[in-house]
Enzyme design. Sequence first.
Site, PDB file in Angstrom:
ATOM      1  CE1 TYR A 108     -10.168  17.418  -7.808  1.00  0.00           C
ATOM      2  CE2 TYR A 108     -12.022  18.149  -6.462  1.00  0.00           C
ATOM      3  CZ  TYR A 108     -11.391  17.170  -7.205  1.00  0.00           C
ATOM      4  OH  TYR A 108     -11.986  15.943  -7.352  1.00  0.00           O
ATOM      5  CD  GLU A 196     -11.152  14.996 -10.593  1.00  0.00           C
ATOM      6  OE1 GLU A 196     -10.600  14.379 -11.520  1.00  0.00           O
ATOM      7  OE2 GLU A 196     -10.970  14.714  -9.393  1.00  0.00           O
TER       8      GLU A 196
END
Length: 390
Positions: A108, A196
């Site tokens: 992530y 993101e």
Amino acid sequence: MDVHEYQAKELLARYGIPVPRGGLAYSPEQASYRCTELGGDAWVVKAQVHSGGRGEAGGVRVCRSDHEVLDAANELFGRRLVTRQAPGGKLVYRIYVEEATDIARELYLALVLDRASEKILVIASPDGGMEIEELAERAPEAVIRSVVEPAVGLTPFQAREIAFAMGLDAGQIAQASKLFQGAYRAFRDLDATLLEINPLVVTGDGELVAVDAKMSFDDNALFRHPEVSELRDRSQEDARESHAADRGLAYVGLDGDIGCMINGAGLAMATMDMIELAGGEPANFLDIGGGASPERVLKAFRAVLNDKAVRVMLINIFAGINRCDWVAKGIVAAFEEIDVSIPVVVRLAGTHVEEGRRILRESGLPIVTADSLSEAAREAVAASRAAVPA
Ligand code: GDP
Ligand code: MN
């Protein structure tokens, strides 16, 4: 402003971030054509909507033949994809077809504008795939946070440190460091508020690839990024909000039935609270700002009435820079130009209040006036209750 995954990937690729090869499709036939064009033997069909959580909602499908691609695309096109983030559903009319990535690990990575430190914050984790909220709950110790000093930017040292904490091996650290710095430059150059990459993938061959990408941009900086503003997709936005934004109004759509027109964000928040306290629900948050001309008031009226859920309108003005007489003139003009068939509650205070009240009184319009904020909220809630069809 948000953009689609494929658009974010296109922007990120310009900053040297590796993304899978892919092609956009506007029909199922185009989707299957895209997969033959790409070649290979596995593809991912991805619904392009402004929302995450597409995977678990069936919006991301791994396919092994052009028939499977066609079937998956047939099923997705024209549908409203309901995800955890978009309970109302978002229309799917663009599909991105990508060569499938051989995923060994999912990581992530995100960059956000941290308003508390007034700096860009890098958030990373060795466990990708899930949403960050879930990650932070399950393994808070695994979430890496690293604030970037604006004067120096994301240094190679800092980037390597993040990569190391993500559990990457020596061979991947140089690659990751370059990728993080590219992401930082994209964020800065394009005035993003969020970037993101989830998952950031380590492939079977040990390469890093951005398998998903999400970017949001600062609306106040869009004027200097035509290449970003042209990516806007209104079909993904709240129609009430885009209508208002086009007219320069600060408007946020909510779920209640009391339409609000207020000057100043602080007063707007206080008014929302008073409505809730009186047992009602605001339909929106609209700040007409300072120095509102009668024309602006009229525009705001239209924006609020545009929402069919609105059963009562509450106007709360505490005029400092504003002038109550101008607001009153705007209200009268609104009644002349639009079919206002719902109760309107008005509370005026401050500059030229006497003149404002006189204009409303002499107009003979069916307006409920209130002297205080709490009285106005109570009147609005009472009127909304009375307006509920039996
Ligand atoms: P999101 O659900 O909207 O965040 O969409 P993503 O693009 O992140 O896809 C969801 C999940 O689908 C990912 O976390 C992966 O596990 C899986 N996925 C996406 N693309 C691929 C791919 O190319 N190959 C494989 N094997 N899985 C993929
Ligand atoms: Mn994702």
